[in-house]
Each structure stands twice: as C-alpha cells, then as structure tokens.
Design a protein around this motif. Sequence first.
Motif: not given
Ligand SMILES: Nc1ncnc2c1ncn2[C@@H]1O[C@H](COP(=O)(O)OP(=O)(O)O)[C@@H](O)[C@H]1O
Lengths: 274, 372
Positions: B93, B97-98
């Motif tokens: 989180g 990934t984002t």
């Molecule tokens: N499409 C989306 N809509 C809403 N929230 C998102 C979405 N994708 C990711 N998030 C939120 O953004 C935050 C970062 O997620 P992410 O980038 O997947 O983290 P990581 O890959 O470091 O585990 C998290 O709180 C996740 O719930």
Amino acid sequence: MQAQDWYVLWAIVRKEWRIFLRYPLNALLRIADPLIWLTPVYFMSLSFSVNGRAPGFEAFTGTHNFLAFILLGNIVGSYISAVLWNMGFSLKQEMEQGTLESLWLTPNSPWLHLIGRSTVSVLVTGLNTLGVWLAAYLLFGFEITSALGPALLVLIPMVIALYGFGIAYAGIVLYLRDAVTLSDIGTYTLQILSGINFPVTALPRPLMIVGLTLPMTYAIDAIRALLIGTTPLVAIEVSLAIVLISMFVFLILGRVVFERIDTRVRKMGTLSTH
Amino acid sequence: MEAAVAAVDLRKHFPRKQVGGNILVRRLRRYVKHRRTKEVQTGASPAPAADGQTKTAGTIEDSAAGDDVILAVDGVSFEVNPGEVFGFLGPNGAGKTTTIRMLATLLEPTSGHAYICGYDVTKQSREVRRRLGVVLAGDRSLYWKLSGRENLEFFATLYHVPRRQIKGRVDELLERTQLADRADELVERYSTGMRQRLSLARALLADPPVLLLDEPTLGLDPQAARNLRALVLELKQEGRAILLTTHYMEEADFLSDRIAIIDHGKIIALDTPSGLKSRLTSDRVFRLEVAGLHGNIDCLVERVPELNIVELRQDEEAETTQLTFTMMDGQTNTAALWQAVAAAGLMVLNYTVKAPTLEDVFIALTGRGLRD
Ligand SMILES: Nc1ncnc2c1ncn2[C@@H]1O[C@H](COP(=O)(O)OP(=O)(O)O)[C@@H](O)[C@H]1O
Ligand SMILES: [Mg+2]
C-alpha cells in the motif's frame, strides 16, 4: 492504418480463433446455434398461416413468406449481436482475466484489439449464415432468389457501422464495467425496434418512431426487399444511403467516444479489476 | 547521459471508493458537501480539511475540490540510469504499483511528470511503450488457453518485432527463461514461477532499454526467486535500466544499486544499500527482550547515554518488552547496558547482535516494521 497495424490485427484474429477452438463445446454450440432457433420459427409460421398464407402478415409486409422474413431478420440480427455483444463482452472478459493491461501496454491503438476480437465473432457469424442457409434449404426447401450482391452491399456497410457503434459501446463497458446487462439491453432493444422478428410498422406508434431512427432498421428492410421482395419502407437507394452515412458517422463517433473514455479510465486506474 | 527513467514530483490521488448506496445520491451528497465547504471558506477563515488523517499540506486544493482522496503516490522524484537496478522498497500500500503503472502509461498521474528515455509518459505514450518491458504483479496477464510459445509469438507481433525475426527471438527468450522444454504446453498448466518467467520473456520481446518489474519474485519458491534474481542481474549487465519494486528487503539489498524507500506515497530515503545502512548510528543492531520493564525505558536510557532506540515493542500478555537499538560505541556501552539491566532487576529473555539490515533502516525511519 499502416502495414504494421494489419499484422497486429491479423495476430489478434488468429489468437482469438485459436482460443475459440480451445473451448470445443462452446465452439460447437456457437456454430450449431442457428438450428436451435430455426425450428420453432418454422413451426410457428406453419401454425399462423391459413392454407399456406398469412393474410395479416402479408398486408404488413407484402410477402406471404413468413419463414424467409424471420430468417433474414435473424441472420442480419445475428451480426448485431456478433459485433455489439462481442465488443463489450470480450473487453470485459480480457479485463477480468487480467490480459487487458498486457494488451494496453503494447504500442498499439486499443481499438485494434476491439476490431480484431469481434472480427472472429463476425467470421463465426458468417459461418452461421451459411449454415442457416444450408439447413433452411435442406429442411424446408428454402431458396434464395436473386439480388445477393446488392444485399451484401447493404449488409457490409451495416456491419462496419456496427463496428463503429461497437467501439463506442466498448468504451462504455470499460467505464461501467458491466458488460452483460448492458449488452443484453442493447441487443434486445435493437432486436425489437429494428424489425428482426416482425415488421417495424407493426409496432405501436412511439416505438415505431424510435425504430425508424435506427439505421439498422433500413438495412434489414432493404435486404428483405432485395432478397424476398417485401414492400420496402423507403426506396432501397435511400436505405443504402442511410446505411452508408451511418457507417461513417458511427466510425468517427465510436473512436471519439472510446478515446475519451479510455483517457478517463487511465485517470481512474480501473483497467484491471482488483 | 540522459536518464532512462525520470520522475519529477509525480502524484496520484484516487477518489476514495464508496461501496453501496446509489451513485446519484452519493454525487448529490458530495455536491452539497462541496457547496458547504465553499460557503465556510468564503465566509470565515479557511476551513481545515475535513479528514485530517489523509491530507497533507500540499493537497488542500484537492480536498476542497472533491471529497476524500487516497494519496497513493504523493510527489516522488527519482531517476534510473542505464545499467542500473533501482529498487523501490516499501510495505504494502506504499504506492509502488501505482508508480509503476504511471510510468507504464496505464495510469495518468494527477500531477507531475515522468519520462522514459526522454519521452513523456502522458503525451508520448506510444513512444514510451515501445521502449518499455513491463512485468506487473500477478500471473494472470498471459493467455492461459495458449501455449507459452503462442503467447510470445502473439505479443511479438504486438510489439512490432519484424516478422522474420519472431521465431528466432521467441526461441531465444524461451531458452533464456528456461521454458524451452515446456514451451508448447498451455500456460494454464504452468507453475507460478514459469508464468512469471514467461511474463519476463514477453517483456523482453522488443529488446527494451527499460524494464519495470512489479514484485517480480512474489509468490515464487526460494529457488525460482533466486533464478529470477540472477536473470535480473544479467539484464542489468546488458545495460538496461531496471526499476523493480519489492517488499522483501533482502531482495532490494541484493539486487539494487540504489534504493528508494517509499512509505505512504512518499520517498523517505534514497541511497545505495550501504549508504542507507550507514544512516544508522552504528554498524551493529542490538535486540533485547526483557521481562519486568513495563514499557518504561527510562532506567535504561539514563544509564546508557548513547543508546539509540530504533524500535520498542510491548507484549501486553506476556509482559515482555522487545527493544531494538544501536549504540555509539558497542564495547564500552555494552557494560553500561548490562549494569542498567541488572540495576533495574530485569530478566533477559533474549539478546542478539547483528549487522543492520534495510528493515532496521525502515524501522528507524518510520517507527514501523516493513511487514506490519
Ligand atoms: N485504482 C485504485 N483506486 C483507488 N485506490 C487505489 C487504486 N489503486 C491503488 N489504490 C490505493 O493506493 C494505495 C497504493 O497502492 P499500491 O500502489 O498498489 O501500493 P503497493 O504496490 O506499494 O502495495 C493503496 O492505498 C491502494 O489501496
Ligand atoms: Mg503492489
């Protein structure tokens, strides 16, 4: 389109075809599908007619050939669902199985994928058409008279117009992420209002007006007039013009709508389902 | 030399998802709320953001414009050079990934810029995608009803590999990812590790100068993970720029030339692995588990002046305390430490001394463990 795009399109068609064949039961059902709806229609046409004629029907359409009327309507109608249903549904499927992002990551325009995917569906529908033809010929002695060439001249732009419409529609699915309900509503509406199973003139007035605004209605009407000599709603040339114009309009509209929505989806980050 | 990957103050805010309820009703509520905040703001002094916990100073405009937002990535800047492995390390989180998805053109940044080989990810996305190999987390990104070879051949065309070269390229990559002998089986029969390797093979089809790998070893058994890491190092030797995310600190440590530690969407440290570890005040990390302390560490801190607590964990039930700390000069302070322990009448349950890991760095920076 550049040469590269054609290769890509061809690769997508081949991939889809391969996957289609890897679900053999499904493939078989898809190909045998017309026989399933053909039989009840035949018996219904028998039960409605008096001494081989159906006066009410004839008054509406100018032909006594109920079976051929329905047959043609359904054949043309099957292209509607082939393109529409497939574009929306396949997009949703790629989304759910997680391959959509892989496709979106390649340096290609997204709508190449949409076109490629539904091309397979249209090909299968083409096979279906031939199958129905053959079955109708063997079982009921149904023969095609003439004017096949002009009928194709109407059918092909209609299918292309459907592609345009389908691309816009795929965008909406991408956004709403509910392909099945939406596809069903879309397909049913088109099927009821564009006169696939009965003449549009038999619809109540308000619905008829809606039906008459759909380019599909004119395509089906013209194809029937050409092949089985029904009384056309408007001159066949007019119908053809309507279909050709709507082809361009829908192609442009489809791309614009899809690109808008694609951008929006990239903002929201909802390409994949979590 | 131009950086292969460059991110400049990249941000991504997601609207907070609300489940249930009618979408129109929700829109209406949001609108009403929006009107109200406006009134308050124009009337009296500016209202503080309604939901303080998710908001930071830089994002007040956002919170005023909509309602709740998730700050998935909150202004990150970094560069990755050719021939470098850049590790993104952070808990689940954190926004790893984002970030990858924004660089990969799948997600549009809310603000900020990112460039791949000098091309803007939002404005020149086609050029960007030509130069990128991406492996996203999860193994569902391939066609399970096609064989490994069929998958690669399909994607080779989609990545515009010249037709004559497709077969050779696919064979070479299957060989390289040790999939040659299973290449003609359907992907649905592959193991997770094989699918991961096939994804990597696909990412390499266009021979891209930049690779983005999101948790490449997630879910792999240790042997498969080791093989994959070896392959990543090989790819780096070939001069590719590699950005990889992970929440395994050993992996980040082993693979990366530089590491960005990311937490709550922000880069909280960016350095070489050894540079990061040297931020801890000593080259030893001590762990002490005692009973009878009841969370009051004053008796230790007072007597051992150079004690630097990294982490303090209480086990309420067992009434024990786990301390992680560093000391300036291990030798002399150890004596002081034991004297303090004896004076306070504590019972020592466990005591270890280790070289610091990135985990310790993370804890020192955030006060939390990576896997919390
Ligand atoms: N499409 C989306 N809509 C809403 N929230 C998102 C979405 N994708 C990711 N998030 C939120 O953004 C935050 C970062 O997620 P992410 O980038 O997947 O983290 P990581 O890959 O470091 O585990 C998290 O709180 C996740 O719930
Ligand atoms: Mg992640």
